[in-house]
Design an enzyme around this catalytic site. Structure first.
Site, PDB file in Angstrom:
ATOM      1  N   HIS A   4     -35.149  30.225  -2.904  1.00 25.11           N
ATOM      2  CA  HIS A   4     -35.970  30.337  -3.743  1.00 25.11           C
ATOM      3  C   HIS A   4     -36.664  31.891  -4.030  1.00 25.11           C
ATOM      4  O   HIS A   4     -37.904  32.417  -4.502  1.00 25.11           O
ATOM      5  CB  HIS A   4     -36.764  29.354  -3.702  1.00 25.11           C
ATOM      6  CG  HIS A   4     -37.143  27.897  -4.201  1.00 25.11           C
ATOM      7  ND1 HIS A   4     -35.822  28.131  -4.992  1.00 25.11           N
ATOM      8  CD2 HIS A   4     -37.095  26.754  -3.626  1.00 25.11           C
ATOM      9  CE1 HIS A   4     -35.524  26.469  -5.144  1.00 25.11           C
ATOM     10  NE2 HIS A   4     -36.245  25.591  -4.049  1.00 25.11           N
ATOM     11  N   HIS A  17     -41.093  24.329 -10.954  1.00 23.25           N
ATOM     12  CA  HIS A  17     -40.818  24.118 -10.265  1.00 23.25           C
ATOM     13  C   HIS A  17     -41.742  22.237 -10.083  1.00 23.25           C
ATOM     14  O   HIS A  17     -42.188  22.197  -9.012  1.00 23.25           O
ATOM     15  CB  HIS A  17     -40.527  24.110  -8.548  1.00 23.25           C
ATOM     16  CG  HIS A  17     -39.924  23.933  -7.701  1.00 23.25           C
ATOM     17  ND1 HIS A  17     -40.131  22.226  -6.787  1.00 23.25           N
ATOM     18  CD2 HIS A  17     -38.691  23.613  -7.543  1.00 23.25           C
ATOM     19  CE1 HIS A  17     -39.607  22.136  -5.699  1.00 23.25           C
ATOM     20  NE2 HIS A  17     -38.243  22.830  -6.320  1.00 23.25           N
ATOM     21  N   GLU A  51     -35.725  20.808 -12.904  1.00 26.90           N
ATOM     22  CA  GLU A  51     -35.698  22.803 -13.431  1.00 26.90           C
ATOM     23  C   GLU A  51     -34.689  23.470 -14.017  1.00 26.90           C
ATOM     24  O   GLU A  51     -33.542  23.131 -13.718  1.00 26.90           O
ATOM     25  CB  GLU A  51     -35.514  22.951 -11.866  1.00 26.90           C
ATOM     26  CG  GLU A  51     -36.787  22.438 -10.591  1.00 26.90           C
ATOM     27  CD  GLU A  51     -36.120  22.778  -9.142  1.00 26.90           C
ATOM     28  OE1 GLU A  51     -35.796  23.905  -8.821  1.00 26.90           O
ATOM     29  OE2 GLU A  51     -35.697  21.843  -8.387  1.00 26.90           O
TER      30      GLU A  51
END
Length: 378
Positions: free
Chosen positions: A135, A206, A342
């Site tokens: 991430h 997210h 996502e």
């Protein structure tokens, strides 16, 4: 020849962008309000914006992590409820959040071993001590305080400047995301970015959805359809292998509507490794142009439905497999209490030549648009 853009050029170019796509179709000017939500450790204010579309639906997004904190939508009886997971206060978001509603970047998902080749050299990323980059690194976009700007209609723009070498990623990057809420209950995200040096980029939203509106309930009874015939398979450490595997005959087959809970405890290898669903689905059709339908989620009890339309090639399906905490209003969040859809490129694409590329060069503009379209069924 490398094009060098100054810091001022990056931000001014993004700030000058017009509202595009669904954001321009608002038939009324419902309104946006703002309030102080908290303070960063350095004293910088964190602002919370409330977008109201005039129908009773509303969306809240804060500057920290460019995160959606609330999304209120009606059910079939006309009652409104919050349908996303979240926390009560800023300090909880700063210290305990599981990326609830954040804008993840620079790179959503994992990059294998925290490194990748770029123009004949190897880029080494900050993994925070983990094997892989995840991430965008230990202090990715989800942990930054963005700059907010109210736009016409029910819309706000968030901008962020990421320094050259930030978390190991090359190039100074200016990124902008416009959040808008239309009168017909579409939550839209439009992302654009510029860079001063060649880099890779894969941002995503997210958000954890639970269409029941009952905080802490599980999503096993939600019906899900994915417009995908394949998914990116991963190995024992959840790093994708480069193989695009057919969903046919597997627990990941959502080509027709299926309750999320039906196969979530499957003993298939992919499900055991993921602890539930945590897979990127390869969406049918060309990407990069107009948004096309990628997924449909519905909750029979409330009648709420949500369609995801996106320009991205993939959608990561995640069922909150490891979430175990106290959430908003004291609700107990357990595994499978929410579902993330996502829109993004595939994980580890910089190391997989067969995947759609995520390279962004100076002079190019990254563009991505996604719409979460809400409605009610009888």
């Amino acid at each position: 020849m490398t094009v060098i853009l100054s810091r001022r050029t990056l931000l001014s170019s993004l700030a000058a962008l017009p509202l595009a796509g669904c954001a321009t179709r608002a038939a009324q000017r419902p309104g946006v309000t703002e309030q102080l939500f908290g303070q960063m450790p350095d004293g910088a204010p964190v602002t919370l914006y409330t977008l109201s579309n005039g129908t009773g639906a509303n969306l809240r997004v804060m500057t920290y992590g460019a995160a959606v904190t609330n999304l209120v939508m009606p059910d079939k009886a006309g009652s409104f409820a919050d349908i996303v997971l979240g926390l009560d206060d800023f300090e909880s978001y700063r210290t305990k959040s599981r990326n609830f509603g954040t804008l993840v970047g620079r790179y959503a998902g994992r990059i294998g071993n925290g490194r990748f080749p770029l123009d004949g050299r190897e880029v080494v990323l900050d993994t925070g001590g983990s094997k892989h980059s995840s991430h965008g690194g230990p202090v990715g976009f989800a942990k930054r305080n963005w700059r907010g700007q109210i736009l016409d209609g029910a819309a706000v723009r968030m901008t962020l400047l990421s320094a050259d070498g930030d978390q190991g990623f090359p190039g100074e990057l200016g990124i902008s995301v416009i959040y808008s809420l239309t009168p017909d209950n579409r939550f839209c995200l439009e992302i654009e970015a510029l860079t001063t040096r060649p880099t890779v980029l894969n941002p995503t939203h997210h958000g954890y959805f639970n269409l029941s509106g009952v905080s802490g309930s599980l999503v096993h009874d939600h019906l899900l359809t994915m417009e995908a015939d394949g998914f990116t398979a991963f190995g024992p450490d959840k790093m994708v292998t480069g193989e695009i595997r057919s969903v046919a005959g597997t627990a990941l087959d959502f080509r027709t509507p299926k309750p999320i809970g039906r196969d979530i405890a499957s003993t298939e290898e992919q499900m055991r490794i993921g602890g539930g669903y945590d897979h990127c689905f390869v969406i049918r059709g060309p990407h990069g142009g107009k948004p096309r339908k990628a997924a449909r989620l519905s909750h029979p009890g409330s009648g709420r439905t949500m369609e995801l339309w996106t320009t991205e090639p993939g959608v990561q399906l995640f069922t909150a497999n490891a979430v175990d905490m106290v959430g908003r209003g004291g609700a107990i969040y357990k595994p499978h209490c929410g579902v993330c859809l996502e829109p993004q490129h595939f994980q580890n694409s910089p190391n997989q030549p067969g995947f759609p590329g995520t390279l962004l060069r100076p002079g190019e503009r990254f563009r991505s648009r996604s719409e979460y379209r809400f409605a009610v069924a009888p």
